[in-house]
Each structure stands twice: as C-alpha cells, then as structure tokens.
Design a protein around this motif. Structure first.
Motif, PDB file in Angstrom:
ATOM      1  N   GLN A 648       0.827  -1.209   0.000  1.00 59.03           N
ATOM      2  CA  GLN A 648       0.000   0.000   0.000  1.00 59.03           C
ATOM      3  C   GLN A 648       0.867   1.266   0.000  1.00 59.03           C
ATOM      4  N   TYR A 649       1.979   1.208   0.716  1.00 58.79           N
ATOM      5  CA  TYR A 649       2.863   2.379   0.796  1.00 58.79           C
ATOM      6  C   TYR A 649       3.975   2.338  -0.258  1.00 58.79           C
ATOM      7  N   ASP A 650       3.931   1.297  -1.104  1.00 59.64           N
ATOM      8  CA  ASP A 650       4.947   1.125  -2.135  1.00 59.64           C
ATOM      9  C   ASP A 650       6.361   1.092  -1.537  1.00 59.64           C
ATOM     10  N   ILE A 651       6.508   0.333  -0.472  1.00 55.65           N
ATOM     11  CA  ILE A 651       7.829   0.191   0.137  1.00 55.65           C
ATOM     12  C   ILE A 651       8.207  -1.287   0.153  1.00 55.65           C
ATOM     13  N   SER A 652       9.489  -1.553   0.112  1.00 60.45           N
ATOM     14  CA  SER A 652       9.900  -2.954   0.039  1.00 60.45           C
ATOM     15  C   SER A 652      10.923  -3.277   1.118  1.00 60.45           C
ATOM     16  N   HIS A 653      11.141  -4.558   1.282  1.00 62.04           N
ATOM     17  CA  HIS A 653      12.061  -5.096   2.280  1.00 62.04           C
ATOM     18  C   HIS A 653      13.426  -4.423   2.165  1.00 62.04           C
ATOM     19  N   ASP A 654      13.995  -4.022   3.313  1.00 63.07           N
ATOM     20  CA  ASP A 654      15.331  -3.416   3.389  1.00 63.07           C
ATOM     21  C   ASP A 654      15.395  -1.975   2.901  1.00 63.07           C
ATOM     22  N   GLU A 655      14.282  -1.472   2.389  1.00 67.11           N
ATOM     23  CA  GLU A 655      14.248  -0.081   1.953  1.00 67.11           C
ATOM     24  C   GLU A 655      14.100   0.805   3.190  1.00 67.11           C
ATOM     25  N   LYS A 656      14.545   2.077   3.102  1.00 68.83           N
ATOM     26  CA  LYS A 656      14.404   2.974   4.242  1.00 68.83           C
ATOM     27  C   LYS A 656      13.108   3.766   4.149  1.00 68.83           C
ATOM     28  N   VAL A 657      12.485   3.937   5.312  1.00 72.33           N
ATOM     29  CA  VAL A 657      11.259   4.741   5.366  1.00 72.33           C
ATOM     30  C   VAL A 657      11.373   5.754   6.500  1.00 72.33           C
ATOM     31  N   ARG A 658      10.554   6.783   6.403  1.00 72.12           N
ATOM     32  CA  ARG A 658      10.427   7.717   7.522  1.00 72.12           C
ATOM     33  C   ARG A 658       9.179   7.308   8.293  1.00 72.12           C
ATOM     34  N   PHE A 710       3.829   2.889  26.013  1.00 73.16           N
ATOM     35  CA  PHE A 710       4.819   2.561  24.987  1.00 73.16           C
ATOM     36  C   PHE A 710       4.227   1.673  23.887  1.00 73.16           C
ATOM     37  N   LYS A 711       3.201   0.914  24.232  1.00 70.68           N
ATOM     38  CA  LYS A 711       2.797  -0.172  23.350  1.00 70.68           C
ATOM     39  C   LYS A 711       1.757   0.198  22.314  1.00 70.68           C
ATOM     40  N   ALA A 712       1.266   1.438  22.334  1.00 70.13           N
ATOM     41  CA  ALA A 712       0.271   1.795  21.326  1.00 70.13           C
ATOM     42  C   ALA A 712       0.239   3.300  21.125  1.00 70.13           C
ATOM     43  N   CYS A 713       0.503   3.724  19.880  1.00 69.30           N
ATOM     44  CA  CYS A 713       0.215   5.108  19.507  1.00 69.30           C
ATOM     45  C   CYS A 713      -0.025   5.125  18.001  1.00 69.30           C
ATOM     46  N   ALA A 714      -0.445   6.271  17.500  1.00 69.78           N
ATOM     47  CA  ALA A 714      -0.791   6.387  16.078  1.00 69.78           C
ATOM     48  C   ALA A 714       0.413   6.895  15.305  1.00 69.78           C
ATOM     49  N   ALA A 715       0.685   6.284  14.159  1.00 71.07           N
ATOM     50  CA  ALA A 715       1.883   6.616  13.399  1.00 71.07           C
ATOM     51  C   ALA A 715       1.601   6.621  11.905  1.00 71.07           C
ATOM     52  N   GLN A 716       2.535   7.165  11.182  1.00 68.98           N
ATOM     53  CA  GLN A 716       2.447   7.152   9.726  1.00 68.98           C
ATOM     54  C   GLN A 716       3.828   6.827   9.148  1.00 68.98           C
ATOM     55  N   ILE A 717       3.794   6.191   7.980  1.00 68.52           N
ATOM     56  CA  ILE A 717       5.028   5.838   7.271  1.00 68.52           C
ATOM     57  C   ILE A 717       5.094   6.621   5.972  1.00 68.52           C
ATOM     58  N   GLU A 718       6.293   6.964   5.589  1.00 69.76           N
ATOM     59  CA  GLU A 718       6.479   7.655   4.315  1.00 69.76           C
ATOM     60  C   GLU A 718       7.687   7.039   3.661  1.00 69.76           C
ATOM     61  N   LYS A 719       7.574   6.805   2.390  1.00 66.54           N
ATOM     62  CA  LYS A 719       8.728   6.288   1.646  1.00 66.54           C
ATOM     63  C   LYS A 719       9.843   7.319   1.761  1.00 66.54           C
ATOM     64  N   TRP A 720      11.016   6.879   2.128  1.00 66.24           N
ATOM     65  CA  TRP A 720      12.164   7.787   2.221  1.00 66.24           C
ATOM     66  C   TRP A 720      12.706   7.945   0.807  1.00 66.24           C
ATOM     67  N   GLU A 721      12.950   9.169   0.397  1.00 65.03           N
ATOM     68  CA  GLU A 721      13.265   9.436  -1.010  1.00 65.03           C
ATOM     69  C   GLU A 721      14.371   8.525  -1.543  1.00 65.03           C
ATOM     70  N   VAL A 722      14.259   8.191  -2.806  1.00 63.38           N
ATOM     71  CA  VAL A 722      15.205   7.271  -3.437  1.00 63.38           C
ATOM     72  C   VAL A 722      16.636   7.774  -3.274  1.00 63.38           C
ATOM     73  N   SER A 723      16.805   9.090  -3.375  1.00 67.44           N
ATOM     74  CA  SER A 723      18.155   9.645  -3.237  1.00 67.44           C
ATOM     75  C   SER A 723      18.754   9.289  -1.873  1.00 67.44           C
ATOM     76  N   HIS A 724      17.894   9.263  -0.837  1.00 66.01           N
ATOM     77  CA  HIS A 724      18.355   8.898   0.495  1.00 66.01           C
ATOM     78  C   HIS A 724      18.666   7.411   0.608  1.00 66.01           C
ATOM     79  N   ASN A 725      18.045   6.640  -0.252  1.00 64.49           N
ATOM     80  CA  ASN A 725      18.204   5.193  -0.171  1.00 64.49           C
ATOM     81  C   ASN A 725      19.475   4.707  -0.850  1.00 64.49           C
ATOM     82  N   ALA A 726      20.111   5.601  -1.591  1.00 70.24           N
ATOM     83  CA  ALA A 726      21.264   5.177  -2.384  1.00 70.24           C
ATOM     84  C   ALA A 726      22.405   4.699  -1.493  1.00 70.24           C
TER      85      ALA A 726
END
Lengths: 726, 193
Positions: A648-658, A710-726
C-alpha cells in the motif's frame, strides 16, 4: 531448593569443565528477570573474568542461557568501561559525548557536593532528585532510597520500574493486596495444562523459559498467546489471539465473560475468597465475542476456543508482560487478566496461578524497597505514618524528617522542564533512550542546573551529565536480587573493580559523608552490612526479607519472599491457604470498563505503532550494543511491516522509510513480514540518538502506575526518497 | 554424583528453535574454539514467519568431509565426533567444504585453514554436554542417552507421510551420530483434554 532438583524433570547432575589456572564463580546473569544461573570463569593468574560456564545445578534454568547471558561477562573488562570520574566544565556541550576530562574521586566528589549543596541552599532540598533503576542488587536499591530520603533529604526519587513493572505491581496490589510477580515457582510452569500468555514475547525477552513452555505442549497441554505479532512463541501456540495493540482489556473482559457464560466458574472459591464478582459479571456481559472482535480485531471463534481451553484446563497459568502493562490502562489489563484466574479459582495451588515476566534483573526486588516515590523498604508506603515510623527506627531519623511522597519517573522530567527540580543524580538507568517522547525528556535533562550520572559505560543519558561517576558491573560486587519468581538469589563478586570504578553503594556512602549525613551511612562498609540493615528494614513489611540471609540463599538455592524469620524456609507458592492480602483476606475481582488507547489511529496517522525487544539486546542497549556478538546479530533498529501494508505504501524489504508520529520522526529500514497485523508496525526500542523509537512514542500515563503507553500510539510511514536510499 | 558417564549424543528437535542463536554465542565460549562460532542458524522463511532452524554439524558416521580430505587432516574421535582439521595438516584446499552435504565446514581465508564443529570434544569426551546444547534455552539442542534418543525416534518415525526424524534414508544423505527430527513434532500429539 533441593526439593526442586529432585522433582524437576529437566534436572541432571552434570560436572563443569574446568581449565587449568581458572576458577568458577557461581552467580547469575546481569540482564533480565529470569536471572539465569551462570558460572563466571576467572583467570587465577590475572584475577580477571575471561568467560562463562553453564551453571547446570541452578534449579530454574539448569545451565541454559540466551545469547545475552552467554556474552554477559564481556561487559566487565570491556574497552568502553569508564575507569575514572569524568568532569565536563563546559555546560554548553551537554547532550554530546564531548568535553569530559578525567578527574580524581576527590575532585569529583567536591564538585558534586558543592553543587548539590548550592542547589539545595538556593532552592530547597526538593530541588535535588534521584532517578534510579532496578538492574542492580536489593542492597543498592535499598540504599538508594535511603540516600535520597536521608542524605539528600529530597522527596524526588523514582526509578525506571515506571517504564517496566509498575503496572503489574498496581494490578497485583489491587487484585491480591500484595505484589509478588509470580504466585508459583518457575518449576511449575511446564507442569500446567494451559499456559495463557498475554503481551509477552517470551521467546525473545525471557528465552530460558521456553524449554518449560514447549514442555506444556509436549505433555499435550495448550499454549494460548495474545500478541499483535506472530512472535516465535505465538508461532507454535494452539491459539494465537492477534489483537490490535492497546485493546487487551476488551479481550480480558471477553475471556471472563465466556468463562462465566460457559460455566467454568468456581462458585465456592468466588463465594469464600473473593469480592466483586457480581459487579464484574454485569460489566463483562457486554463483551461478547462479536463485540470484542470489533474492538480487538480477533476472530470471534478464536476467542471462544481460547476461553474454552483455559476453562477446561485442570490447571492453568495466566502470565503477561509489558505488552499489556505498558498502556494507559496497564493496571486494569493486569487485573483484567488476573480475573480469569480468580473467577475459575485457578490460583492458590501448584501448577496454577498468575505471573508477570519481570523485565529487569531486579525488577521485583527493586520495586519493593523504597526507590519508588511513595514506597519504603518491605513494600511499605511513605504515606502511612506507621510505616514511616517503622523505617525511621531502622534509619535513626525522626518521622518528621522523612520527606513526603514525590512524583513518578516521567513526571520528574516535567518538573525538570519547569525548573522545580534543578539537580539530578542518575544511576542504573538510561532515560534518554528508554523514556517515551524522548525530545521532551532530553530537553528536561539539558535544562538541569547540574547532573551527575553513575554508570559503567558512557550512556546516552550520561551525555547530559556534568559529572560522570564510574560504577561497577554486576560481576565486581555482591548482593541479592529477587528474580521473576520472587526468589531472592545471590550475585557473587568475580573480580576487583576495573580502574577506579566503585559500587553504587560505596559512592552513596561516601557522598553522604560529604553531605554531612555520614552518621546514617558510615557503618555501611560492605554490601553484607547493607544487607543486614536492609533485611531488618523489611521486617514486618509485606515484602518481608528478614529471614532471607545470604547463608540460607546459598543452602536452599534461593529464598522466596515473604520469609519473616530465621526458621522460615520462604514461600514458593503464594495463597496456598486461599488467604489474600487485603484486610478481609479476599482477592478482588475487578469490574473494569474498557477504554481505548490514548491515541487512536486517524487519517493523518493511520497505523498503530508498538515497540518491544529483540533477543540480542537488553533495555536501552547501553550494555548489549557494545557486545560484538550481539551487535553483529542486530546492529540497528528496523520497522516491521506487513506485506500488504508495504504494498500500500509502495515500500519494500530493506528499503528505508520515515516513520513519524505527533511527537517525533525517525528513519528505519523496513522488515517485511507476515508475522504482524496489517494495521500495526513494530520497532525495537534498544537504540539511541536519532535511532530511538522513543522519539515517537507517547507519554500518556496510566492513572495508577504512571506507566507510559509505549505499546500503542498512532503513526504514519512515508517512503524515504530514493536519493536517500542510495 | 555428577552424571558425566554414559554415551550421550546430540539430538536436534527443529520445531523448538526460537532463533535466539545462543548456540552460536555459546560455540565461541567452549575454550577451544578460538572464539569463532562454527555452526549456523537460519531464518527459514523470514518474509513470512519467525521459524528458524539450527544447521549443526551432524557428525556423519562416514563423513564426506574427512573422506574428501587429501591429507587426512580431519580426524574422527572415538566418540564419533568429526574433529576440526588439524592445523598442521590442513592444506586449505576446501575439498571438505564442497564435500559436506550440509555446508558445515567454514574456511578462514586469512589463515587458509578449514574449521568446523568438533562437538566441544574437550567436554563431550568426558560426557559434559557441548556448549550449544548446554545453553539452548528452547531444548532444540539436547544431549541425550541412546535410550532417550530411541524413545524420541519411536515417537517421531510415524508413517504419516508428512514428517520423520533422521534415519533411515532418504531424508538425510547418510547415517549421522547427531540425530535430528524435522519440524512437525506436535502433529498427532494426543492432547491432555
């Protein structure tokens, strides 16, 4: 105990392998509440610890160790040990590792005492505070409480158990009138017929319980696991109740409802030994499988099956851990799950009962003897004048000199931010990593006029200190620890302190002398002498250790508290006489209305963030991240994401996210796994600085235990830009 | 009296593994292993679940590693343990790493020497359990008598077509001293109630 050795099916009499020019010092692990027995190998030429050898005859763990235990000895002579006191003259460098210089103990003590006196002279005694921990012996925990009240004369002392065991304590105290983490010895665990585990990633957090847990299934018994993740324990469970984080109370109420509805209650037990059943019965009626499923996300059929298995079991154990406790309703969750045992009468007899998996090595003992803001030795209350009088007699102070109750650990940071607290003596804890909403906590530490940190490594919290005092590891001192069973055990000294490091108790005795309060401390010249005073101070309290002498601990392989006198052998099983510790002798079945987590997912933050441990690290990682094997196995944090969520977030294994919440943000590598709910993400909490997940966690507190959620809060994920993933 | 007699063997119950890798940490601690671990624990299907399994030297009765060694550097101890290559003999040819059906022998590139599990021979020759089985918190690695292993084998060699323990063929390449049960030990388990 000898009896356990004969009875326990896992016990075998095995000799140890010894090498020339070596001796073995029997002791226990430095890390979690399992307190696995181990022998430290000591080179008798160099008098240095060089390795580990299993302690096959320790009745709880029989030589077994997790990777942390196996490598624990590597802490002692580690290159990162602080060998001399450190002073930082330039306060502008606080929050970094920079600017420290080595100093003599005399210079460090002079500065510390001058600053303490200055702060207290200018702003009153309560402007000083003590923030402590429970990864140290009972003797040290006891003395730290006395040091705060008698040497510093401040009300502000609290400890990291507020991030660990305080909800379990609150729940047990409410349900039973006493807080002993397990009502049975661990040697019962494998003999039960149904093990109901809620919010415990046992395989990673208390691995040496696993041989007993698997044996339940080997015998044909059942394991039920309540966890948002399919942990290594949940993977093999007969029923895995994969609930949404923060919804435990609904699930517990549903279990109790189904147990009542389906006739599994023990009416005689309820009648004779409990209060609160009718009220609870009415309240839980609402929690039908369908209604509960809507809240928890768990399949109704699984809820029905779990209640049936627990209800049918001749003997059953309910055990839980931080998963249910680190919530704004942690205390209610504990009492809610304890209700299962109370309505069915599956407590107060061998092979049945309830337990919490204690997180820290001395999480049990450390919460009983006066490090908590409102607590005095022997589980006494500072708000109870009789209790105060009893302790004052041991300490030799007048009751009117006893400071009032302070505030909880997390609330102390609030007082630092508003300058009510201006000075801090921090020991045995690393709140810059372990406290929630780190930005707030780090600002509070930076805002202090003066901070002393005692530690054996330069922790992330020590980076905020003006003075760092080198303390010793567990292997360079002796004393007692109370393990997760409530068994008081003995830690033994295997080598002399590294460099000029000193045990925390000695630092406190020497500081007290210089604070002009030496008369109350100078007789305490050894851990042994502190132990004698400590046992006396607990005498007559709920957690009575008076009869738990070091000799008896050695003879019996530990002493379960309460142990009120010399003849008493201790109390492995609690409540065998069905007498609970409320004034009327009854346990309380609690009617507990459900409430959601403090922060529920929304459009902006649609995911549920939960945190926990990995098997390779302990707490803030200040120790384990420095051990090569452990760091190789898990060098950095990660975020676990379900594959459908990843898609759904277009992210893959080992990729970096915010990953971000209303409080903070961090960058993590993604670990895609089906072993987590689609609506939930998980990050381990052992990492510091910008990697710390506690930058994101919420500091909403339980009203009773003051435990953060500690065990529950609301969060969001964002794909970390490709340039950062290099 | 210490129970350091009787002929015990390593037995592996794969389904118990929790992936803690205490066995690998312990492997470095036996005092004779130059603090290098000699076995493996793998994530079976990491994107799917948390199942893990140890891959340990099975100490073959007729070990391909030893047979493939051109200089007989790999000795077989009287207990059946297949020892690490003798440093004075090992050529660093790596035949053994290719010959082993389980990929056990490791190769130290710097020293050009092979090294492998010797079943903690200093311990096991006097019947002290090897370090891995001593510490294994989940009882995946057990140090059992032949009778205990026979009982395990009886239970585990059910002909239900889905799971079996090691021996007889064809599930493993050859006869091994270490016995191993494949995942599935709880299938056909009769529940208490």
């Amino acid at each position: 105990m000898q009896e356990d050795k004969v009875k326990d099916k896992f016990y075998r009499d095995i000799a140890n392998l010894t090498h020339p020019n070596e001796k073995l010092i029997k002791t226990h692990c430095s890390y979690c509440g399992m307190q696995c027995g181990m022998n430290l190998r000591v080179d008798t030429n160099k008098n240095k610890i060089i390795g580990v050898e299993p302690r096959y005859d320790w009745p709880v763990t029989l030589g077994k160790m997790c990777p942390k235990g196996v490598t624990a000895y590597q802490q002692t002579n580690h290159d990162d040990r602080i060998q001399f006191p450190l002073i930082r003259d330039d306060a502008s460098r606080k929050g970094t590792k920079e600017g420290f210089r080595e100093a003599s103990w005399e210079e460090a003590y002079d500065l510390v005492v001058r600053k303490f006196k200055q702060i207290q002279g200018d702003y009153g005694k309560d402007a000083m505070s003590v923030f402590s921990g429970v990864s140290m012996t009972n003797e040290k925990c006891y003395l730290t409480g006395k040091f705060a009240r008698v040497a510093l004369q401040t009300r502000y002392i609290d400890y990291n158990g507020r991030y660990c065991m305080s909800s379990a304590a609150g729940g047990f105290n409410r349900s039973f009138g006493v807080d002993r983490g397990s009502t049975f010895p661990w040697t019962d665990l494998h003999q039960t017929d149904c093990l109901f585990l809620a919010g415990s990633n046992t395989a990673e957090c208390h691995p040496t319980s696993l041989f007993r847990i698997w044996e339940v299934q080997e015998r044909g018994g059942y394991i039920i696991v309540v966890d948002p993740r399919e942990t290594p324990t949940a993977r093999r469970a007969d029923v895995h109740l994969d609930l949404r984080p923060g919804t435990d109370l609904a699930l517990a109420n549903c279990m109790v409802n189904l147990l009542i509805e389906n006739g599994y209650v023990d009416e005689a037990f309820i009648q004779d030994h409990t209060n609160g059943f009718e009220e609870t019965k009415q309240l839980v009626k609402q929690f039908t499988p369908a209604y509960t499923s809507a809240i928890t996300g768990v399949d109704p059929e699984k809820l029905i099956r779990a209640a049936e298995i627990y209800g049918e079991a001749p003997n059953a154990i309910v055990a839980f851990a931080r998963g249910i406790e680190q919530q704004i309703k942690g205390v209610d969750n504990v009492s809610g799950y304890v209700n299962m045992a109370l309505v069915t009468g599956k407590i107060g007899r061998p092979k049945s009962g309830v337990a919490t998996f204690t997180g820290q090595g001395n999480g049990q003992g450390g919460r009983e003897h006066g490090q908590k803001s409102d607590n005095l030795p022997g589980y006494r209350k500072i708000t109870n004048p009789e209790h105060v009088a009893e302790v004052c007699q041991v300490w030799g102070i007048k009751p009117e000199e006893m400071p009032k109750a302070g505030v909880s650990a997390h609330e102390m940071f609030g007082l630092m931010n508003e300058k009510t607290i201006r000075g801090l003596y921090l020991l045995c804890s690393n709140p810059a990593v372990s406290a929630p909403n780190s930005n707030y906590v780090r600002a509070a530490l930076k805002n202090l006029d003066f901070m002393v940190c005692a530690d054996f490594y330069l922790s992330e919290s020590a980076e905020y200190a003006d003075v760092v005092l080198p303390s010793v590891t567990w292997s360079e001192d002796e004393g007692t620890v109370t393990n997760l069973e409530g068994r008081v055990i003995k830690i033994n000294k295997a080598q002399e302190p590294v460099g000029e490091s000193k045990p925390d108790w000695l630092i406190q005795v020497e500081l007290a002398e210089r604070m002009g309060r030496g008369e109350y401390f100078r007789h305490l010249t050894s851990a042994r002498l502190i132990s004698d005073e400590f046992r006396l101070a607990t005498k007559g309290g709920l957690a009575d250790y008076y009869g738990a002498t070091w000799e008896k601990i050695d003879q019996q392989d530990g002493v379960f508290w309460p142990c009120p006198d010399d003849e008493h052998k201790g109390t492995p099983h609690m409540f065998l006489d069905k007498k609970f510790n409320h004034p009327d002798g009854r346990a309380k079945i609690c009617a507990l209305p459900y409430r959601p987590p403090a922060e529920e997912p929304c459009n902006e933050y649609p995911l549920r963030l939960t945190t926990g441990r990995v098997v390779y690290h302990y707490l803030s990682g200040n120790q384990t991240r420095r051990i090569p094997f452990l760091n190789d196995m898990c060098p950095e944090p990660f975020v676990e994401v379900h594959p459908l969520t990843a898609k759904q977030y277009d992210i893959s294994h080992d990729e970096k996210v915010r990953l971000y919440t209303r409080r903070g943000t961090a960058i993590y590598k993604v670990k895609v796994t089906e072993a987590i709910r689609e609506d939930t993400v998980f990050v381990p909490y052992h990492f510091g600085h910008e990697q710390s997940i506690n930058l994101l966690t919420i500091d909403a507190l339980d009203p009773i235990s003051r435990m953060p959620e500690f065990k529950a809060c609301a969060a969001q994920i964002e794909k970390w830009e490709v340039s950062h993933n290099a | 009296m210490p129970d350091n007699h009787g002929n015990r063997k390593l037995y592996i119950e794969l389904d118990n593994c929790i992936g803690c890798r205490a066995c690998l940490a312990a492997c470095t601690q036996c005092g004779g292993h130059e603090e290098r671990n000699r076995n493996y624990v793998i994530d079976v299907n990491p994107l799917v679940d948390r199942q893990t399994m140890p891959i340990m030297c099975l100490h073959c009765v007729n070990p391909p590693c030893a047979r493939s060694c051109p200089v007989q550097a790999i000795q077989i101890h009287e207990t059946g343990a297949v020892l690490s290559a003798m440093v004075e003999k090992c050529l660093g040819c790596q035949n053994c790493t290719i010959a082993c059906p389980y990929g056990i022998p490791k190769f130290d590139v710097e020293q050009s020497l092979m090294y492998k599990c010797d079943l903690c021979i200093d311990r096991t020759k006097v019947n002290i359990p090897p370090m891995c089985a001593s510490v294994c918190p989940s009882n995946t690695l057990q140090w059992l008598t032949e009778e205990e292993i026979d009982r395990k084998m009886e239970r585990h060699t059910l002909d239900n077509g889905t799971w079996v323990s090691s021996n007889p063929d064809p599930y493993l390449e050859n006869e091994t001293n270490v016995k191993i049960s494949l995942p599935g030990i709880l299938q056909n388990k009769i529940k208490l109630y």
